[in-house]
Design a protein around this motif. Structure first.
Motif, short mmCIF file in Angstrom:
data_model
loop_
_atom_site.label_atom_id
_atom_site.label_comp_id
_atom_site.label_asym_id
_atom_site.label_seq_id
_atom_site.Cartn_x
_atom_site.Cartn_y
_atom_site.Cartn_z
N ARG A 73 0.86 -1.18 0.00
CA ARG A 73 0.00 0.00 0.00
C ARG A 73 0.89 1.23 0.00
O ARG A 73 1.82 1.34 0.82
CB ARG A 73 -0.91 0.01 1.22
N PRO A 74 0.64 2.20 -0.91
CA PRO A 74 1.53 3.36 -0.99
C PRO A 74 1.43 4.32 0.19
O PRO A 74 2.31 5.15 0.39
CB PRO A 74 1.10 4.05 -2.29
N LEU A 75 0.34 4.23 0.99
CA LEU A 75 0.14 5.10 2.15
C LEU A 75 0.16 6.57 1.75
O LEU A 75 0.80 7.41 2.40
CB LEU A 75 1.19 4.81 3.23
N LEU A 76 -0.55 6.88 0.67
CA LEU A 76 -0.69 8.25 0.19
C LEU A 76 -2.16 8.62 0.16
O LEU A 76 -3.03 7.74 0.11
CB LEU A 76 -0.09 8.39 -1.22
N TYR A 77 -2.44 9.91 0.14
CA TYR A 77 -3.82 10.40 0.10
C TYR A 77 -4.16 10.81 -1.33
O TYR A 77 -3.59 11.77 -1.87
CB TYR A 77 -3.99 11.56 1.07
N ASP A 78 -5.11 10.08 -1.94
CA ASP A 78 -5.44 10.27 -3.35
C ASP A 78 -5.91 11.68 -3.68
O ASP A 78 -5.67 12.18 -4.78
CB ASP A 78 -6.52 9.28 -3.78
N ASN A 79 -6.63 12.31 -2.75
CA ASN A 79 -7.21 13.62 -3.03
C ASN A 79 -6.24 14.76 -2.83
O ASN A 79 -6.55 15.91 -3.15
CB ASN A 79 -8.45 13.85 -2.16
N LEU A 80 -5.07 14.47 -2.28
CA LEU A 80 -4.03 15.48 -2.09
C LEU A 80 -3.01 15.38 -3.21
O LEU A 80 -2.82 14.33 -3.82
CB LEU A 80 -3.33 15.28 -0.75
N ASN A 81 -2.35 16.49 -3.49
CA ASN A 81 -1.28 16.43 -4.48
C ASN A 81 0.03 16.01 -3.81
O ASN A 81 0.07 15.76 -2.60
CB ASN A 81 -1.15 17.76 -5.22
N ALA A 82 1.09 15.94 -4.61
CA ALA A 82 2.37 15.45 -4.08
C ALA A 82 2.90 16.35 -2.98
O ALA A 82 3.39 15.88 -1.95
CB ALA A 82 3.38 15.32 -5.21
N LEU A 83 2.82 17.66 -3.19
CA LEU A 83 3.29 18.60 -2.18
C LEU A 83 2.53 18.42 -0.87
O LEU A 83 3.12 18.37 0.21
CB LEU A 83 3.13 20.03 -2.67
N GLU A 84 1.22 18.34 -0.97
CA GLU A 84 0.39 18.21 0.23
C GLU A 84 0.66 16.91 0.96
O GLU A 84 0.70 16.87 2.20
CB GLU A 84 -1.08 18.33 -0.16
N ASN A 85 0.85 15.83 0.21
CA ASN A 85 1.16 14.55 0.84
C ASN A 85 2.47 14.64 1.62
O ASN A 85 2.53 14.24 2.79
CB ASN A 85 1.25 13.45 -0.22
#
Length: 228
Positions: free
Chosen positions: A92-104
């Protein structure tokens, strides 16, 4: 980390680790090591115990028997802060889909209490070749881009140990080539990298040594592939 004669010492040491789930043995007396500036591949089929071992190294699970050392610290005796020593890229990448790269990365920078994180975030996104896409939501990323951002997340706090659990799963050939370059960069940065895969060709391409994990057991130690 180096010994008095200048030789690199093991940053990761696993000694006789055994783990069971219920009555089923998953790992049986596993012993291995990874040095600073070295990539070790853990080669094995699905169900061989690769993910279980990485979870133990990341401090997410405790082994039934055996010891794990990160640097000079015995993992069983360490507090939660030892997790800062390790970066983990799991299935699992453990990233937030609705956020962009900077926000993540800003979110994870706060979790790691990074001081003045913006230069570090820019450096990581540039290294992952994602700076131009920093404002795009992660849901618009390709599988390869998501994997690169997940690696960026895992190295944001500059850990000396990086654990990659089958990072090539689902990637096309172009993305695998990018991943191969990233792993080389991690080695050159002096990190100890342990990467799991079931693909021998990729293990040989990525690693300085390969450990064969079969039914929870390391077969015949490690096969050294030579310093890259």
């Amino acid at each position: 980390m180096a010994s008095e004669n200048g030789a690199a010492e093991a940053v990761v040491r696993v000694e006789n680790v055994t783990q069971r789930y219920g009555r089923k043995p998953v790992l049986r007396n596993v012993t291995l090591q990874v040095k600073a500036g070295e990539v070790a591949a853990l080669l094995g089929a699905n169900g061989a115990g690769k993910t279980t071992l990485l979870r133990i190294l990341a401090g997410l699970d405790k082994p039934e028997r055996g010891q794990v050392w990160l640097g000079n610290v015995r993992l069983a005796a360490a507090g939660h802060e030892i997790r800062r020593y390790v970066g983990l890229v799991s299935h699992r990448p453990l990233l937030y889909d609705n956020l962009n790269a900077l926000e993540n990365l800003r979110f994870f920078a706060r979790m790691y209490d990074l001081v003045e994180p913006e230069p570090r975030i820019e450096a990581v996104l540039t290294a992952m070749d994602l700076w131009r896409r920093r404002y795009d939501p992660v849901r618009a990323y390709s599988r390869g881009m998501i994997q690169r951002l997940a690696i960026g997340r895992s190295i944001l706090h500059d850990p000396p140990v990086l654990l990659l659990d089958e990072p090539d799963t689902g990637l096309d050939q172009a993305s695998v080539a990018v991943l191969t370059d990233l792993i080389a960069q991690l080695r050159q940065g002096g990190r100890a990298v342990l990467v799991t895969t079931h693909n021998w060709d990729r293990a040989e391409r990525w690693a300085d040594r390969v450990y064969h994990l079969v039914d929870g057991t390391i077969e015949d130690g490690a096969e050294a592939l030579g310093q890259r």
